[in-house]
Design an enzyme around this catalytic site. Structure first.
Site, PDB file in Angstrom:
ATOM      1  NE  ARG A 179     -15.939 -75.219  18.076  1.00 43.14           N
ATOM      2  CZ  ARG A 179     -15.852 -76.383  18.705  1.00 43.14           C
ATOM      3  NH1 ARG A 179     -15.625 -76.391  20.008  1.00 43.14           N
ATOM      4  NH2 ARG A 179     -15.977 -77.514  18.073  1.00 43.14           N
ATOM      5  CB  THR A 210      -6.895 -72.000  17.463  1.00 41.84           C
ATOM      6  OG1 THR A 210      -8.036 -71.250  16.984  1.00 41.84           O
ATOM      7  CG2 THR A 210      -5.730 -71.789  16.508  1.00 41.84           C
ATOM      8  CG  ASP A 214     -21.297 -78.495  13.155  1.00 43.35           C
ATOM      9  OD1 ASP A 214     -22.257 -77.695  13.089  1.00 43.35           O
ATOM     10  OD2 ASP A 214     -20.117 -78.134  13.008  1.00 43.35           O
ATOM     11  CG  ASP A 244     -22.334 -78.894   9.593  1.00 38.58           C
ATOM     12  OD1 ASP A 244     -22.411 -77.745   9.115  1.00 38.58           O
ATOM     13  OD2 ASP A 244     -21.263 -79.519   9.702  1.00 38.58           O
TER      14      ASP A 244
HETATM   15  C1  PRP Z   1     -20.903 -73.942  17.239  1.00 42.21           C
HETATM   16  C2  PRP Z   1     -22.021 -73.620  18.209  1.00 42.21           C
HETATM   17  C3  PRP Z   1     -21.383 -72.578  19.097  1.00 42.21           C
HETATM   18  C4  PRP Z   1     -19.949 -73.019  19.138  1.00 42.21           C
HETATM   19  C5  PRP Z   1     -19.702 -73.673  20.467  1.00 42.21           C
HETATM   20  O1  PRP Z   1     -20.809 -72.972  16.276  1.00 42.21           O
HETATM   21  O2  PRP Z   1     -23.169 -73.185  17.586  1.00 42.21           O
HETATM   22  O3  PRP Z   1     -21.500 -71.271  18.607  1.00 42.21           O
HETATM   23  O4  PRP Z   1     -19.768 -73.975  18.092  1.00 42.21           O
HETATM   24  O5  PRP Z   1     -18.374 -73.989  20.602  1.00 42.21           O
HETATM   25  P1  PRP Z   1     -17.424 -73.294  21.657  1.00 42.21           P
HETATM   26  O6  PRP Z   1     -18.163 -73.269  22.947  1.00 42.21           O
HETATM   27  O7  PRP Z   1     -16.234 -74.197  21.665  1.00 42.21           O
HETATM   28  O8  PRP Z   1     -17.086 -71.925  21.173  1.00 42.21           O
HETATM   29  P2  PRP Z   1     -19.782 -73.106  15.047  1.00 42.21           P
HETATM   30  O9  PRP Z   1     -18.478 -72.465  15.401  1.00 42.21           O
HETATM   31  O10 PRP Z   1     -19.715 -74.533  14.608  1.00 42.21           O
HETATM   32  O11 PRP Z   1     -20.423 -72.196  13.951  1.00 42.21           O
HETATM   33  P3  PRP Z   1     -21.803 -72.393  13.155  1.00 42.21           P
HETATM   34  O12 PRP Z   1     -22.922 -72.244  14.143  1.00 42.21           O
HETATM   35  O13 PRP Z   1     -21.769 -71.285  12.171  1.00 42.21           O
HETATM   36  O14 PRP Z   1     -21.784 -73.746  12.512  1.00 42.21           O
HETATM   37  N1  URA Z   2     -20.246 -77.012  18.228  1.00 34.80           N
HETATM   38  C1  URA Z   2     -21.191 -77.908  17.848  1.00 34.80           C
HETATM   39  O1  URA Z   2     -22.033 -77.615  16.994  1.00 34.80           O
HETATM   40  N2  URA Z   2     -21.165 -79.119  18.429  1.00 34.80           N
HETATM   41  C2  URA Z   2     -20.262 -79.464  19.357  1.00 34.80           C
HETATM   42  O2  URA Z   2     -20.303 -80.595  19.861  1.00 34.80           O
HETATM   43  C3  URA Z   2     -19.292 -78.512  19.733  1.00 34.80           C
HETATM   44  C4  URA Z   2     -19.320 -77.288  19.151  1.00 34.80           C
END
Ligand code: PRP
Ligand code: URA
Length: 209
Positions: free
Chosen positions: A105, A109, A201, A204
């Site tokens: 994400r 935005t 997150d 993380d």
């Molecule tokens: C997190 C999660 C999803 C996304 C959900 O990933 O694992 O893929 O956010 O959010 P959304 O429904 O608003 O799109 P992130 O973008 O944090 O990436 P990561 O898994 O690499 O940390």
């Molecule tokens: N992605 C995450 O990992 N946690 C949230 O709460 C939303 C998006």
């Protein structure tokens, strides 16, 4: 909200593990273990309506007819956090192939940014499980489903851990036929697009970053 085609696991064992996992004191080692266990427990229900076929089998005593899954399975984790569910699912579906979709994400935005795609060439003829612990705005999930549809996938399910009402609505606005499986539908998103109460997150917490 409309929960059509949304399946929430209210199983007490899954709920107990989810509660432990939400705890801010749950470290990355325990978080990984719990996520792995929950993902495995979900497989049983998620796959319940998959087509089967008969297959002859020789027991030590005689030949009989057994039942096996009719189609190959492809597991597609959305990177990074989806990887945290992959091993748990693979324990139950060890013959599954794995595709990977890299989506992150944009922090400002909240729009999904795709950065990597690698799918098995015959994915279109398989049952697909798209996995990601978090369904927040729904952007990452909806973009991933659109990519899989372009690749010819016709039978897929979205399996997550925690879903926000906003994400369910957004995902089903674009892809109403794709079932969503989750362990909880939480209250709402905060102003930064995080799920409340959520678990923070997921990436993380899985990777200790
Ligand atoms: C997190 C999660 C999803 C996304 C959900 O990933 O694992 O893929 O956010 O959010 P959304 O429904 O608003 O799109 P992130 O973008 O944090 O990436 P990561 O898994 O690499 O940390
Ligand atoms: N992605 C995450 O990992 N946690 C949230 O709460 C939303 C998006």
């Amino acid at each position: 909200m409309n929960l059509r085609n949304v399946f929430v696991f209210d199983h007490p064992v899954i709920q107990t593990k989810l509660t432990e996992l939400r705890d801010v004191a749950c470290d990355h080692r325990k978080f990984r273990t719990l996520l792995d266990e929950i993902a495995g427990l979900m497989v049983y229900e998620v796959t319940r309506d998959w087509p089967t076929k008969e297959q002859p089998v020789d027991t030590p005593l005689e030949r009989t007819t057994g039942i096996v899954l009719a189609r190959q399975v492809t597991l597609v984790p959305i990177l990074r956090a989806g990887l945290g569910m992959a091993d748990g699912v693979l324990k139950l579906l060890p013959d599954a192939r794995l595709g990977h979709l890299g989506v992150r994400r944009d922090e400002t935005t909240l729009e999904p940014v795709s950065y990597y795609q690698k799918l098995p060439p015959d994915i279109a003829s398989t049952e697909v499980l798209l996995i990601d612990p978090m369904l927040a705005t729904g952007g990452s999930g909806a973009a991933s489903i659109a990519y899989l549809k372009k690749a010819g996938v016709t039978s897929m399910k979205f399996v997550c851990l925690v879903a926000a009402p906003e994400g369910i609505t957004a995902l089903h606005r674009q892809h109403p036929e794709v079932p969503i499986y989750c362990a909880a539908v939480d209250r709402q998103l905060n102003e930064k697009g995080y799920i409340l109460p959520g678990l923070g997150d997921a990436g993380d917490r899985i990777f200790g970053t």
